[in-house]
Design an enzyme around this catalytic site. Structure first.
Site, PDB file in Angstrom:
ATOM      1  N   LYS A 493       0.844  -1.191   0.000  1.00  0.00           N
ATOM      2  CA  LYS A 493       0.000   0.000   0.000  1.00  0.00           C
ATOM      3  C   LYS A 493       0.878   1.239   0.000  1.00  0.00           C
ATOM      4  CE  LYS A 493      -0.419  -0.069   5.060  1.00  0.00           C
ATOM      5  NZ  LYS A 493      -1.313  -0.012   6.207  1.00  0.00           N
ATOM      6  N   ARG A 590     -10.014   0.596  15.767  1.00  0.00           N
ATOM      7  CA  ARG A 590      -9.990   1.397  14.553  1.00  0.00           C
ATOM      8  C   ARG A 590     -11.130   0.909  13.661  1.00  0.00           C
ATOM      9  NH1 ARG A 590      -4.389   1.551  11.297  1.00  0.00           N
ATOM     10  NH2 ARG A 590      -5.039  -0.591  10.824  1.00  0.00           N
ATOM     11  N   HIS A 619      -5.454  -6.488  13.851  1.00  0.00           N
ATOM     12  CA  HIS A 619      -4.283  -5.606  13.928  1.00  0.00           C
ATOM     13  C   HIS A 619      -3.808  -5.518  15.373  1.00  0.00           C
ATOM     14  CE1 HIS A 619      -4.247  -3.837   9.864  1.00  0.00           C
ATOM     15  NE2 HIS A 619      -5.550  -3.948   9.913  1.00  0.00           N
ATOM     16  N   ARG A 676       1.703 -10.701   8.000  1.00  0.00           N
ATOM     17  CA  ARG A 676       1.667  -9.541   7.091  1.00  0.00           C
ATOM     18  C   ARG A 676       2.987  -8.768   7.226  1.00  0.00           C
ATOM     19  NH1 ARG A 676      -3.153  -9.215   9.789  1.00  0.00           N
ATOM     20  NH2 ARG A 676      -2.517  -7.305  10.874  1.00  0.00           N
ATOM     21  N   TYR A 718      13.460  31.622   2.373  1.00  0.00           N
ATOM     22  CA  TYR A 718      12.241  32.319   2.785  1.00  0.00           C
ATOM     23  C   TYR A 718      12.325  32.742   4.253  1.00  0.00           C
ATOM     24  CZ  TYR A 718       9.798  30.986  -1.496  1.00  0.00           C
ATOM     25  OH  TYR A 718       9.406  30.857  -2.810  1.00  0.00           O
ATOM     26  N   CYS A 766      12.249  24.638   0.849  1.00  0.00           N
ATOM     27  CA  CYS A 766      11.293  25.236  -0.093  1.00  0.00           C
ATOM     28  C   CYS A 766      10.495  24.132  -0.771  1.00  0.00           C
ATOM     29  CB  CYS A 766      12.038  26.053  -1.140  1.00  0.00           C
ATOM     30  SG  CYS A 766      13.212  27.239  -0.463  1.00  0.00           S
ATOM     31  N   MET A 767       9.563  24.527  -1.651  1.00  0.00           N
ATOM     32  CA  MET A 767       8.715  23.538  -2.310  1.00  0.00           C
ATOM     33  C   MET A 767       9.532  22.591  -3.193  1.00  0.00           C
ATOM     34  SD  MET A 767       5.460  24.017  -4.874  1.00  0.00           S
ATOM     35  CE  MET A 767       4.378  24.684  -3.612  1.00  0.00           C
ATOM     36  N   ASP A 768      10.481  23.138  -3.957  1.00  0.00           N
ATOM     37  CA  ASP A 768      11.197  22.343  -4.940  1.00  0.00           C
ATOM     38  C   ASP A 768      12.696  22.255  -4.683  1.00  0.00           C
ATOM     39  OD1 ASP A 768       8.813  22.019  -6.627  1.00  0.00           O
ATOM     40  OD2 ASP A 768       9.055  24.181  -6.928  1.00  0.00           O
TER      41      ASP A 768
END
Length: 823
Positions: A493, A590, A619, A676, A718, A766-768
């Site tokens: 997953k 859960r 679980h 698992r 920034y 930063c973002m990138d």
């Protein structure tokens, strides 16, 4: 194989017993893996006992492929054989020893020089470089990749052919007693001991004991090559062998070859002074000490074999660092590239074609290859290449060089010929390939890296490298903790914990996993569309996706009475059958059925036979922490009670599973029918007790985009959060939080490794991109930066910012290029 063997010869060689079949049947090929069989009707399959299963389990599949001859253990049940089908079965006390005895016989048929290499590090590099150098004069046979083990050495020997003029085999050991078997097979005329280091120290009582064990390889060698720079190693060798058998090199007088080294602006000049005072000078394209050590072994070995210094230098001019791994990369138009651009011999081609065969299905199998640069036996080499391409059902071949035209087409295989790599690049387009599987393999001088770059999908310079060998190691580590009958479900997953679900699922399928689990239905659909055939459990299906589950043969989890009633009603209405799994809440609180809901659940299932119950599970809330041990045991005992009640109610026994990666190690007596495997597969042992037994499978790396000089008091990024009061140098890296690099690493919260040195993050992520402080680091633009991997613990990084390794892995953006490799 150098010589075909009759069944009666194999019986004699192995001390086996012929259970059935004809004595005079001849085999010309030996296989140990059902997925890698070629020339099936001439193959002897040796059923080895693996970490997870015996090779005997795959015999029915092999029979369907056309294999007739089998070497099995003496415990094999003869009643399983249909003796009227023309099959041949030989039973032996130990199939691995039998494999080695056959290999030892084949080795004796090779009468030409054979070099054996051992040591702690550099064995494979020395072998590959020596093979390239000797190819200037000889047709060379050698171990593929790092095939140096108790099984790898026999396979290497079976790869030798009569036309080879010299052979190079490597031998690796991890504990006492292993070298005797390897020496009996290899029996080298000339030995090379590369060096001695810490690798596998834990398997020996002392470093000296490890040296003596490795030296057994050379007990029948005419000469042994070694370096005198390491006194511990050289003293041991000189005690063991007479002086007339020793060929040494070193940087001080007293060695057979005295070396001097001068670093140049590009590369290094090596001067070797012989005992007769003849001076030989070579220029090599390396300057690091490890490469210089390895290439000196190569020079001394080539000279010992009589290679002319001018021929050696010709080979050195084309030598490059060896990337000893097969790499899987995304190509243009959903194609998949296998980068094997460092390999250029038949043994390497066989390994690459085996790897190609194991990949998920694509429209076509395409091979781009160059001339094989070996001296002599041209017709035999290309005849064998033609046979391999035919056996592996290649659809299209692009061949580059002046000799490769000798490849002959078979069946529907098409061949396009080009004289140079530039001709190839001008003659093809990325748009010529649509959802194809493309193997790119060639000699260094052809520069096929350009072909890889031309056909590779364009993504920015941050990559996540996935080591499939490490994945296999971790899978087998957990498999060894289990009872033979316990099945393994693997969690893929969240994009396989960030690693890329399709490629990892395909590798797990080839390793013998029993089940896969995904979080959402669309993840399962994507795997089916990529050719994954294993059963797939969907942990969090929505009602709207149940018909999709049925369409794609996915098995949804049902976790509540209302969901179960809805599923029953839908399948009744649509007149379809559906396989399902039931989640029980034993303390996680859960999702899942409570034990009190068993009666209603049973009534619904009995009234709806179109619902096939595949498994039940629960679980554990705290399997990774000792403090919760009693609570976990209560959960497991509750689940065991539920399992028995359900069995009585339904008169069936679906698979039961409760243990995750941590639980496999903590509660081995509660394996039930299946476990698992999740984060442990990916190299993270969350309890910390067995972390040394696992290998990190992922390396996240990026590149330096720019380097800047910052004046005193200058600020970075920034909000001006980064400050260098005294000024300094910073590097901007091509990774940011959009790639999954957490903002909590800002302002010294994290670091990367550049040339093995820590470079702390400065300023905000930063973002990138992000910036690092280069104080004390001699870096250049374009250099590599390691974010995490074997050298940088993922667990430590996670602790440093108050999170868990799962989050760091699963946050890696899909825009980050995944590269898969076998080292």
């Amino acid at each position: 194989m150098l010589q075909g063997l009759s069944i009666s010869q194999i019986v004699d060689l192995t001390g086996g017993k012929l259970l059935c079949g004809e004595n005079e049947f001849v085999v010309t090929n030996v296989a140990i893996d059902s997925r890698q069989v070629v020339r099936a009707t001439e193959t002897l399959f040796v059923a080895l006992q693996g970490a997870k299963a015996s090779g005997e389990l795959f015999i029915p599949d092999l029979i369907s492929l056309g294999v007739k001859a089998f070497l099995v253990s003496k415990s094999f049940d003869e009643n399983k054989i249909r003796k009227d089908e023309g099959l041949i079965f030989i039973a032996v006390p130990d199939t691995r020893e039998a494999l080695q005895k056959i290999a030892a016989f084949q080795r004796k048929q090779f009468k030409k020089p054979l070099l054996g290499i051992t040591g702690s590090n550099g064995k494979t590099i020395v072998k590959e470089w020596l093979g390239q150098v000797l190819s200037e004069e000889y047709t060379v046979g050698k171990s593929p990749k790092s095939y140096n083990s108790q099984v790898g050495v026999p396979l290497s020997i079976f790869g030798l052919s009569a036309y080879h003029q010299v052979a190079i085999l490597e031998a690796g050991i991890s504990k006492p007693g292993e070298m005797d078997a390897l020496e009996n097979m290899i029996q080298p005329h000339l030995g090379i001991f590369t060096n001695i280091g810490s690798a596998h120290d834990e398997g020996f009582p002392s470093r000296k004991a490890k040296i003596w064990e490795k030296l057994k390889l050379f007990k029948r060698s005419k000469f042994v090559i070694y370096q005198k720079n390491d006194s511990e190693l050289s003293n041991s060798i000189e005690q063991e062998f007479s002086a007339d058998r020793l060929i040494s090199w070193g940087d001080e007088p007293g060695a057979t070859f005295v070396r001097s080294v001068k670093k140049l602006e590009q590369g290094t000049r090596i001067v070797l002074l012989k005992e007769d005072l003849e001076m030989l000078t070579f220029k090599v394209p390396f300057s690091d000490s490890a490469s210089l050590e390895n290439i000196t072994h190569v020079l001394v070995a080539a000279l010992t074999l009589g290679e002319q210094s001018t021929k050696i230098q010709q080979a050195l001019d084309h030598l490059k660092p060896v990337e000893m791994r097969l790499t899987l990369k995304d190509g243009a138009n959903e194609s998949l590239l296998i980068d094997d651009t460092y390999s250029n011999d038949l043994a390497g081609l066989r390994v690459a074609l085996d790897f190609m065969k194991l990949q998920r299905p694509k429209k076509r199998r395409v091979v781009i290859l160059s001339d094989v640069l070996q001296h002599g036996a041209v017709e035999e080499v290309y005849s064998e290449i033609s046979g391999l391409l035919s056996e592996y059902e290649i659809d299209q071949v692009y061949a580059v060089g002046k000799e490769v035209h000798r490849i002959s087409s078979a069946g529907s295989m098409e061949i396009a010929l080009f004289e140079t790599t530039q001709d190839l690049l001008q003659g093809i387009s990325p748009n010529d390939f649509q959802e194809d599987l493309i193997l790119i393999t060639g000699a260094r001088v052809f520069g096929f890296e350009r072909v890889v770059n031309f056909l590779q999908r364009r993504i920015h310079g941050t990559t996540l490298e996935i080591n499939l060998n490490a994945l296999t190691h971790n899978f087998n580590f957990y498999k060894k903790q289990l009872k033979p009958q316990t099945k393994v479900m693997v969690m893929v997953k969240a994009f396989a914990y960030g690693g890329g679900a399709a490629e990892i699922a395909n590798h797990l399928q080839s390793m013998g996993a029993d089940y896969l689990a995904v979080a959402f239905t669309d993840e399962g659909v994507a795997l089916r569309e990529e050719g994954i055939t294993l059963p797939i459990m969907v942990l969090n299906p929505v009602k709207e996706s149940l018909l999709l589950c049925q369409q794609y043969d996915l098995e949804p989890v049902v976790f509540s009475p209302s969901f179960l009633r809805f599923t029953a009603a839908l399948t009744q209405k649509e007149k379809i059958e559906l396989s399902i799994h039931l989640d029980f809440d034993t303390g996680m609180h859960r999702l899942g059925f409570d034990e009190s809901e068993l009666a209603d659940l049973g009534e619904i299932l009995l009234a709806n036979p179109q619902l096939e119950l595949k498994s039940i599970y629960t679980h554990l809330a705290g399997a990774d922490e000792e403090v919760h041990k009693e609570y976990s045991i209560q959960q497991l005992e509750t689940f065991a009670r539920i399992k028995e009640k359900l069995k009585l109610m339904l008169s069936i026994a679906p698979l039961a599973h409760a243990l995750n990666s941590a639980g496999i190690l903590a509660f081995p007596s509660f394996q039930f029918d299946m476990v698992r495997l999740g984060i442990g597969l990916y190299g993270v042992e969350v309890t910390g007790k067995n972390e040394g037994a696992l290998k990190p499978i992922s390396t996240l790396k990026t590149t330096i985009s720019q380097i800047k000089e910052i004046p005193p008091g200058g600020t970075i990024g920034y909000s001006r959060k980064g400050v260098l009061p005294d000024g300094g140098r910073i590097a901007t890296l091509a990774i940011g939080y959009a790639d999954g690099y957490d903002r909590r690493f800002s302002n010294g919260g994290g670091f990367v490794l550049i040339h093995g040195q820590k470079a702390p993050i400065i300023g905000n992520v930063c973002m990138d991109m992000c910036m690092v402080n280069l104080e004390g680091i001699a870096a250049q633009e374009g250099d590599e930066a390691i974010v995490f991997g074997p050298e940088v613990s993922l667990s430590d990084l996670a602790k440093g910012i108050g999170t868990i390794p799962y989050e760091l892995l699963t946050n890696i953006s899909t825009r980050v290029k995944r590269v898969y490799y076998l080292d």
